[in-house]
Design a protein around this motif. Structure first.
Motif, mmCIF file in Angstrom:
data_model
loop_
_atom_site.group_PDB
_atom_site.id
_atom_site.type_symbol
_atom_site.label_atom_id
_atom_site.label_comp_id
_atom_site.label_asym_id
_atom_site.label_seq_id
_atom_site.Cartn_x
_atom_site.Cartn_y
_atom_site.Cartn_z
ATOM 1 N N LEU A 29 0.830 -1.202 0.000
ATOM 2 C CA LEU A 29 0.000 0.000 0.000
ATOM 3 C C LEU A 29 0.866 1.254 0.000
ATOM 4 C CD1 LEU A 29 -2.828 1.273 0.184
ATOM 5 C CD2 LEU A 29 -2.649 1.068 2.664
ATOM 6 N N LEU A 30 1.922 1.224 0.777
ATOM 7 C CA LEU A 30 2.839 2.355 0.821
ATOM 8 C C LEU A 30 3.471 2.595 -0.547
ATOM 9 C CD1 LEU A 30 4.234 4.453 2.665
ATOM 10 C CD2 LEU A 30 6.039 2.776 2.982
ATOM 11 N N LEU A 31 3.889 1.518 -1.194
ATOM 12 C CA LEU A 31 4.483 1.653 -2.530
ATOM 13 C C LEU A 31 3.472 2.135 -3.555
ATOM 14 C CD1 LEU A 31 6.743 -1.514 -2.715
ATOM 15 C CD2 LEU A 31 7.463 0.861 -2.534
ATOM 16 N N ALA A 32 2.229 1.659 -3.435
ATOM 17 C CA ALA A 32 1.187 2.078 -4.376
ATOM 18 C C ALA A 32 0.872 3.560 -4.209
ATOM 19 C CB ALA A 32 -0.068 1.238 -4.178
ATOM 20 N N ARG A 33 0.796 4.009 -2.968
ATOM 21 C CA ARG A 33 0.535 5.437 -2.719
ATOM 22 C C ARG A 33 1.693 6.290 -3.231
ATOM 23 N NH1 ARG A 33 -2.051 5.314 3.342
ATOM 24 N NH2 ARG A 33 -4.160 4.760 2.682
ATOM 25 N N LYS A 34 2.909 5.803 -3.037
ATOM 26 C CA LYS A 34 4.076 6.519 -3.541
ATOM 27 C C LYS A 34 4.014 6.608 -5.067
ATOM 28 C CE LYS A 34 9.085 6.523 -3.096
ATOM 29 N NZ LYS A 34 10.243 5.776 -2.578
ATOM 30 N N GLY A 35 3.623 5.517 -5.706
ATOM 31 C CA GLY A 35 3.496 5.501 -7.160
ATOM 32 C C GLY A 35 2.395 6.416 -7.648
ATOM 33 N N LEU A 36 1.338 6.572 -6.843
ATOM 34 C CA LEU A 36 0.249 7.469 -7.217
ATOM 35 C C LEU A 36 0.740 8.908 -7.276
ATOM 36 C CD1 LEU A 36 -2.836 7.732 -7.744
ATOM 37 C CD2 LEU A 36 -3.084 8.092 -5.290
ATOM 38 N N PHE A 37 1.538 9.285 -6.295
ATOM 39 C CA PHE A 37 2.058 10.654 -6.279
ATOM 40 C C PHE A 37 3.153 10.864 -7.315
ATOM 41 C CE2 PHE A 37 0.278 10.411 -1.937
ATOM 42 C CZ PHE A 37 -0.643 11.439 -2.067
ATOM 43 N N ASP A 38 3.913 9.812 -7.611
ATOM 44 C CA ASP A 38 4.957 9.903 -8.630
ATOM 45 C C ASP A 38 4.392 9.893 -10.041
ATOM 46 O OD1 ASP A 38 6.798 9.841 -6.626
ATOM 47 O OD2 ASP A 38 7.422 7.761 -6.958
ATOM 48 N N GLY A 39 3.184 9.345 -10.174
ATOM 49 C CA GLY A 39 2.587 9.224 -11.494
ATOM 50 C C GLY A 39 2.968 7.931 -12.186
ATOM 51 N N LEU A 41 1.921 4.845 -11.026
ATOM 52 C CA LEU A 41 0.929 3.816 -10.747
ATOM 53 C C LEU A 41 -0.029 3.710 -11.921
ATOM 54 C CD1 LEU A 41 -0.102 1.841 -8.588
ATOM 55 C CD2 LEU A 41 -1.601 3.647 -7.787
ATOM 56 N N ALA A 42 -0.091 2.525 -12.525
ATOM 57 C CA ALA A 42 -0.918 2.334 -13.712
ATOM 58 C C ALA A 42 -2.395 2.242 -13.366
ATOM 59 C CB ALA A 42 -0.477 1.076 -14.450
ATOM 60 N N ASN A 43 -2.721 1.607 -12.243
ATOM 61 C CA ASN A 43 -4.113 1.395 -11.881
ATOM 62 C C ASN A 43 -4.366 1.943 -10.472
ATOM 63 O OD1 ASN A 43 -6.692 0.521 -11.554
ATOM 64 N ND2 ASN A 43 -6.220 -1.667 -11.612
ATOM 65 N N PRO A 44 -4.934 3.130 -10.342
ATOM 66 C CA PRO A 44 -5.165 3.718 -9.023
ATOM 67 C C PRO A 44 -6.173 2.931 -8.182
ATOM 68 C CG PRO A 44 -5.567 5.331 -10.752
ATOM 69 C CD PRO A 44 -5.274 4.037 -11.412
ATOM 70 N N HIS A 45 -7.004 2.122 -8.804
ATOM 71 C CA HIS A 45 -7.983 1.336 -8.059
ATOM 72 C C HIS A 45 -7.308 0.202 -7.288
ATOM 73 C CE1 HIS A 45 -11.362 3.489 -9.693
ATOM 74 N NE2 HIS A 45 -10.810 3.395 -10.888
ATOM 75 N N HIS A 46 -6.066 -0.050 -7.593
ATOM 76 C CA HIS A 46 -5.309 -1.082 -6.887
ATOM 77 C C HIS A 46 -5.155 -0.702 -5.411
ATOM 78 C CE1 HIS A 46 -2.616 -4.419 -6.466
ATOM 79 N NE2 HIS A 46 -1.644 -3.639 -6.015
ATOM 80 N N ILE A 47 -5.071 0.574 -5.117
ATOM 81 C CA ILE A 47 -4.966 1.048 -3.736
ATOM 82 C C ILE A 47 -6.197 0.629 -2.951
ATOM 83 C CG2 ILE A 47 -4.913 3.111 -2.268
ATOM 84 C CD1 ILE A 47 -3.158 4.412 -4.418
ATOM 85 N N LYS A 48 -7.350 0.788 -3.544
ATOM 86 C CA LYS A 48 -8.598 0.411 -2.890
ATOM 87 C C LYS A 48 -8.646 -1.093 -2.627
ATOM 88 C CE LYS A 48 -13.572 0.982 -3.458
ATOM 89 N NZ LYS A 48 -14.634 1.519 -4.320
ATOM 90 N N ALA A 49 -8.174 -1.877 -3.571
ATOM 91 C CA ALA A 49 -8.170 -3.330 -3.415
ATOM 92 C C ALA A 49 -7.235 -3.749 -2.282
ATOM 93 C CB ALA A 49 -7.754 -3.995 -4.718
#
Length: 71
Positions: A29-39, A41-49
């Motif tokens: 989750l931490l890596l996914a959030r970091k990727g969201l801010f970096d741009g 992350l290919a699928n932002p819905h992955h954070i929710k999952a």
């Protein structure tokens, strides 16, 4: 005539999530959030999952403790 509906395909990541521990999921989750801010992350819905899977695992752990009588 009538086309059959396509069967729902589950994401391959969902099966991977169920095998991981809570700590591993929190790290993901931490890596996914970091990727969201970096741009990146290919699928932002992955954070929710990931968040849902963490909640499922914590709920299962808490219910197991409640059945034992541990508080």
């Amino acid at each position: 005539m009538a086309d059959k509906k396509a069967a729902k395909k589950t994401a391959p990541k969902s099966s991977d999530l169920s095998k991981k521990t809570v700590l591993e999921l929190k790290a993901d989750l931490l890596l996914a959030r970091k990727g969201l801010f970096d741009g990146t992350l290919a699928n932002p819905h992955h954070i929710k999952a990931i968040r849902k899977e963490i909640a499922r695992k914590l709920t299962a752990e808490n219910s197991a403790k409640a059945e034992k009588g541990d508080k």
